[in-house]
Write a protein that holds these residues in place. Sequence first.
Motif, short mmCIF file in Angstrom:
data_model
loop_
_atom_site.label_atom_id
_atom_site.label_comp_id
_atom_site.label_asym_id
_atom_site.label_seq_id
_atom_site.Cartn_x
_atom_site.Cartn_y
_atom_site.Cartn_z
N MET A 4 0.85 -1.19 0.00
CA MET A 4 0.00 0.00 0.00
C MET A 4 0.89 1.24 0.00
SD MET A 4 -2.88 1.26 2.79
CE MET A 4 -3.85 -0.22 2.60
N THR A 5 0.67 2.14 -0.98
CA THR A 5 1.46 3.36 -1.05
C THR A 5 1.04 4.33 0.05
OG1 THR A 5 -0.07 4.51 -2.52
CG2 THR A 5 1.56 3.06 -3.54
N ALA A 6 1.91 5.31 0.29
CA ALA A 6 1.62 6.30 1.32
C ALA A 6 0.36 7.09 0.99
CB ALA A 6 2.83 7.24 1.47
N GLN A 7 0.14 7.39 -0.31
CA GLN A 7 -1.04 8.16 -0.69
C GLN A 7 -2.32 7.37 -0.44
OE1 GLN A 7 -1.27 11.50 -1.83
NE2 GLN A 7 -3.38 11.03 -1.29
N ILE A 8 -2.32 6.09 -0.80
CA ILE A 8 -3.50 5.25 -0.57
C ILE A 8 -3.78 5.12 0.92
CG2 ILE A 8 -4.40 2.90 -0.77
CD1 ILE A 8 -3.10 2.72 -3.50
N LEU A 9 -2.73 4.93 1.70
CA LEU A 9 -2.90 4.85 3.15
C LEU A 9 -3.49 6.15 3.70
CD1 LEU A 9 -2.44 3.25 5.77
CD2 LEU A 9 -0.15 4.24 5.87
N ALA A 10 -2.98 7.28 3.21
CA ALA A 10 -3.50 8.58 3.66
C ALA A 10 -4.96 8.76 3.27
CB ALA A 10 -2.65 9.70 3.06
N GLN B 47 -8.85 6.10 -5.98
CA GLN B 47 -8.40 6.63 -4.68
C GLN B 47 -7.85 5.53 -3.78
OE1 GLN B 47 -11.53 7.03 -5.91
NE2 GLN B 47 -11.79 9.21 -6.29
N GLY B 48 -8.00 4.27 -4.19
CA GLY B 48 -7.50 3.16 -3.41
C GLY B 48 -8.27 2.88 -2.13
N LEU B 49 -9.55 3.29 -2.07
CA LEU B 49 -10.33 3.11 -0.84
C LEU B 49 -10.77 1.65 -0.69
CD1 LEU B 49 -12.59 6.29 -0.71
CD2 LEU B 49 -10.31 5.92 0.26
N LYS B 50 -10.59 1.14 0.51
CA LYS B 50 -10.98 -0.23 0.82
C LYS B 50 -12.50 -0.31 1.01
CE LYS B 50 -6.61 -1.35 1.02
NZ LYS B 50 -5.97 -2.17 -0.03
N LEU B 51 -13.03 -1.52 0.85
CA LEU B 51 -14.45 -1.75 1.07
C LEU B 51 -14.88 -1.26 2.44
CD1 LEU B 51 -17.28 -3.02 0.76
CD2 LEU B 51 -16.25 -5.24 1.29
N GLY B 52 -14.12 -1.62 3.47
CA GLY B 52 -14.49 -1.22 4.83
C GLY B 52 -14.50 0.28 5.02
N THR B 53 -13.54 0.95 4.42
CA THR B 53 -13.47 2.41 4.51
C THR B 53 -14.67 3.06 3.86
OG1 THR B 53 -11.05 2.34 4.45
CG2 THR B 53 -12.09 4.44 3.88
N TYR B 54 -14.94 2.65 2.63
CA TYR B 54 -16.04 3.28 1.89
C TYR B 54 -17.39 2.94 2.50
CZ TYR B 54 -18.29 5.26 -2.25
OH TYR B 54 -19.04 6.03 -3.10
N PHE B 55 -17.54 1.72 3.00
CA PHE B 55 -18.79 1.32 3.65
C PHE B 55 -19.06 2.20 4.86
CE2 PHE B 55 -20.54 -0.92 7.33
CZ PHE B 55 -21.81 -1.20 6.87
N LEU B 56 -18.08 2.38 5.72
CA LEU B 56 -18.28 3.19 6.91
C LEU B 56 -18.68 4.61 6.54
CD1 LEU B 56 -17.96 3.34 10.06
CD2 LEU B 56 -15.68 4.26 9.63
#
Length: 433
Positions: free
Chosen positions: A1-7, A101-110
């Motif tokens: 995971m890149t720094a931008q995706i993590l951010a 944007q590299g958003l994970k399912l859990g992130t976008y769901f919340l």
Amino acid sequence: MTAQILANNLWVIIAGLLVFTMTIAVGFLEVGELGEGLNISLLKTVLMTGIALVVMAIVGFNTAFAPTVGGFIGNPFYGPGLLLGGFSGNVSGVWWSVAPQGLKLGTYFLFETAFAAVTLALVGVIVLRKVKLGVFLTYAVVYFVLIWNLPAAWIWNPSGWLASLGMVDFAGGLVVHGAAGAAGLAILYHIWREERSSGLTRSVQEPIQLSPGWLTLGILLLWVGWFGFNPGSVLAFNDEAIVVVLTTFLAAASAMVSLTLCAYVLTRENPGPLYAVNGILMGLIIITPLAGFVSPGSAVILGLLGGPLFIAAERWFARFRWFADPVGLLPGHLVGGLFGVVMIAFFTQTPFAAGSGFPALPNGLLFGGGGAAIKQLGIEVFGILAVLALVFALSYATIWVIKEVLGGITLRAKPEAVSLAADTPQIAAISTE
């Protein structure tokens, strides 16, 4: 995971948590405006938060954000989203529509579930002391499967049919605020039918009973929560997210100044804390659909327009006696949200829109958009009409079915209560988002 995706993921998770606080804050605002005896407000907002999480996790997230069927509804059986991937562990996978944007399912769901929950909280401000709690919670289940989800699927899902036409709604002027107003109108009509059948000639009005401490807590949480609502909707931690922080806060402050000044000019009296709170909220509502498309300067102008707009809407809705709207769903969220959506075609500047992920959105009419801006105006108005009709019809049908099954939706009012309520001075207010 890149720094931008993590951010990006960290940014959107924090934004989602801030939006979740707003649902409970609506309960605080109701207590602040209608009195400390309104404990049901707090219970109602807590319960709808939990219901939102459960129903959206099972299927609601899919019906809004899975690849759509014909552009109309998200595929409810889409594997990665159904029960958040079931027992497969796919919750850490990137969700298809926010892959750039590299958003994970859990992130976008919340994040999106928080939006669904707070939208129902707005609808719920018109059921106070009127509708049985069980009725509203039953309605909530349908709301988180279809009523909120279809407008989201049409506009916020890139495969939705209105999105394909070019409609935009940055953080929910229509999907959240306008649609909440349409749903509320449908419920208000059913309430009036039952009140009228009980012998009432006008709907029982709810008097304002200010509790300054609760009111201050409510607006503080809502204003801070909007930091997640609008800037989080960039869905990335970048320069534009900082611009959206500025547009959001400047619009709120400008509308507060505008509304309190308008109230003073009209009455020559201290407008009090309620109009200051309403001004903040009106500015936040207006800027929501275009916060990522405009400059800070435009945000100030839009906020200043919010004062006279709220006064005019408040007075117009006060003419109607067949419904009670003590926390101002209609003059605030319905009118303010729709006004903001229409203003997209006037105030948008493409460089700001590009930073929010909408590089094809043309400049507005005030910035040389010409024919492209006029076309955008037509698309936005068409989308407004389509969503309002859908949400009103679905809400009306849902409440009608619940009424038939449960034998009514209201806590029966006594006819003599109307004359008492009618003699109580009313001050229209708005909740929030």
